[in-house]
Scaffold this motif. Structure first.
Motif, PDB file in Angstrom:
ATOM      1  N   TRP A  78      39.718 112.947   7.580  1.00  0.00           N
ATOM      2  CA  TRP A  78      39.397 111.565   7.918  1.00  0.00           C
ATOM      3  C   TRP A  78      38.052 111.163   7.334  1.00  0.00           C
ATOM      4  N   PRO A  79      37.796 109.860   7.202  1.00  0.00           N
ATOM      5  CA  PRO A  79      36.506 109.397   6.672  1.00  0.00           C
ATOM      6  C   PRO A  79      35.333 109.928   7.491  1.00  0.00           C
ATOM      7  N   GLU A  80      34.179 109.972   6.858  1.00  0.00           N
ATOM      8  CA  GLU A  80      32.988 110.544   7.486  1.00  0.00           C
ATOM      9  C   GLU A  80      32.129 109.498   8.180  1.00  0.00           C
ATOM     10  N   ALA A  81      32.685 108.326   8.472  1.00  0.00           N
ATOM     11  CA  ALA A  81      31.977 107.228   9.142  1.00  0.00           C
ATOM     12  C   ALA A  81      30.869 106.700   8.242  1.00  0.00           C
ATOM     13  N   ALA A  82      29.846 106.082   8.858  1.00  0.00           N
ATOM     14  CA  ALA A  82      28.747 105.469   8.101  1.00  0.00           C
ATOM     15  C   ALA A  82      29.285 104.448   7.090  1.00  0.00           C
ATOM     16  N   GLY A  83      30.355 103.766   7.490  1.00  0.00           N
ATOM     17  CA  GLY A  83      30.894 102.711   6.647  1.00  0.00           C
ATOM     18  C   GLY A  83      31.901 103.158   5.611  1.00  0.00           C
ATOM     19  N   ARG A  84      32.119 104.464   5.469  1.00  0.00           N
ATOM     20  CA  ARG A  84      33.081 104.944   4.478  1.00  0.00           C
ATOM     21  C   ARG A  84      34.483 104.998   5.083  1.00  0.00           C
ATOM     22  N   ARG A  85      35.472 104.750   4.241  1.00  0.00           N
ATOM     23  CA  ARG A  85      36.850 104.756   4.726  1.00  0.00           C
ATOM     24  C   ARG A  85      37.775 105.542   3.802  1.00  0.00           C
ATOM     25  N   ASP A 124      37.196 104.602  16.820  1.00  0.00           N
ATOM     26  CA  ASP A 124      35.993 103.800  17.057  1.00  0.00           C
ATOM     27  C   ASP A 124      34.760 104.510  16.503  1.00  0.00           C
ATOM     28  N   THR A 125      34.677 105.818  16.729  1.00  0.00           N
ATOM     29  CA  THR A 125      33.547 106.597  16.231  1.00  0.00           C
ATOM     30  C   THR A 125      33.492 106.580  14.710  1.00  0.00           C
TER      31      THR A 125
END
Length: 362
Positions: A78-85, A124-125
């Motif tokens: 899954w994406p690593e968050a911080a706006g990345r998808r 959400d996270t």
């Protein structure tokens, strides 16, 4: 225009794994491929996220052999968050490939680890938009005990019941039987946190009570004992409004029982006789309006997001909410889609509407 990438997520660790997988078959077959790029992701019964073949027939609902997600050695990263998808997959040989950015997840998961707020909190996270209920409404509606508390506080009538923990039952079954006695017979005994009628029994008399409790406790350590309401079983599909618009309620449908005691797992999914899904229900205009209004009140009371199916008993003394399902059965023959089809929203457009509601929030 580029197609939006939709990750269709299904399977899972709950007892409703096969029903979720069968739902995926219907969704994969109907989703608009001219509009969406589809990434099928299965969750095995052990909780592994695997990249699946885009093959709707693989997950067709067959009463002789219920579909399931089998571990094929892949792992979805899954994406690593911080706006990345960016979504990636680690193949069975260890190589890693990009699947491109994901625009929205469509989690057609039932039961624990899917419909209880846990997967919703995960996305959400990660800051990845997803369709359906949020953390709060999913968690509330998964636990029928707390759902009833919230609805009752909002003035929405609910079926009278008591809640029993496994500790209470082991430590004092006579006290539990005494507490349940004012509810009368028949009773319904059901796990507090399960769906698809798994672990549910209709109890006609005291001699059936203990076996029903044992069956329910095999599924959950918290059980509801409910009064058996005499009335029609009516269900309404609700969709969240998009871009600030109000939520919408479908025409009501009805579960018509003939020879079956209640709408159990076999009647819902395995083609058992004795129960029929009818939509729209044969109700007066006043009854339709009352049921729709109550469904929207219940949806608002639990801070509903995305969608819900609100189940009622229509008795001589009024309406009682039985439960809310934040990811109801979604096969083409399920009540939620059938109610929207009867209301003028075809199955493929209903799927698109769920996706677009999620995108408008994300």
């Amino acid at each position: 225009m580029d197609k939006a990438a939709v990750a269709v997520l299904f399977g899972g660790r709950s007892s409703e794994h096969s029903i979720s997988s069968a739902t995926a078959g219907g969704v994969l077959r109907a989703i608009d491929r001219d509009r969406y790029r589809v990434i099928p992701i299965g969750i095995t019964r052990d909780g592994a996220f695997v990249l699946e073949d885009d093959d709707a027939d693989k997950f067709a609902l067959d009463p002789e052999r219920l579909p399931e997600v089998v571990d094929n050695g892949t792992r979805v990263l899954w994406p690593e968050a911080a706006g990345r998808r960016e979504l990636r997959v680690r193949r069975a040989d260890g190589t890693i490939d990009s699947l491109g950015d994901v625009d929205v997840v469509l989690p057609i998961l039932h039961g624990t680890h899917g419909e209880d707020g846990t997967i919703q909190g995960f996305f959400d996270t990660l800051e990845v938009p997803y369709a359906g209920g949020g953390v709060l409404d999913s968690a509330l509606c998964m636990d029928k005990h707390f759902m009833k508390i919230v609805l009752a506080a909002a003035g929405v009538p609910v079926v009278p019941s008591i809640t029993v923990s496994a500790r209470e039952w082991v430590g004092g079954p006579d006290r539990v039987r005494a507490d349940a006695a004012p509810l009368g017979f028949p009773l319904f005994v059901k796990p507090a946190r399960a769906g698809s009628s798994v672990g549910v029994s209709k109890v006609h008399g005291p001699e059936e009570f203990d076996d029903a409790m044992a069956l329910a406790f095999a599924e959950d350590d918290k059980v509801l004992v409910e009064q058996g309401i005499v009335g029609r079983e009516v269900e309404v599909a609700v969709l969240e409004g998009r871009d600030g618009a109000p939520s919408r309620a479908s025409l009501p449908g009805e579960i018509v029982l003939t020879t079956r005691e209640f709408y159990d797992f076999e009647g819902k999914y395995l083609g058992g006789d004795g129960a029929e899904v009818v939509c729209p229900a044969a109700l007066t205009d006043e009854q339709v309006a009352a049921v729709q209004e109550a469904a929207l009140r219940a949806f608002a009371a639990v801070d509903g997001k995305g969608l819900a199916r609100v189940d009622f008993f229509l008795a001589d003394d009024g309406l009682y909410v039985n439960e809310l399902n934040t990811m109801p059965g979604f096969t083409p023959i399920s009540m939620f889609p059938k109610c929207w089809v009867a209301s003028g929203l075809p199955y493929d457009e209903l799927i698109a509407e769920l996706i677009e509601i999620a995108r408008s929030r994300g």
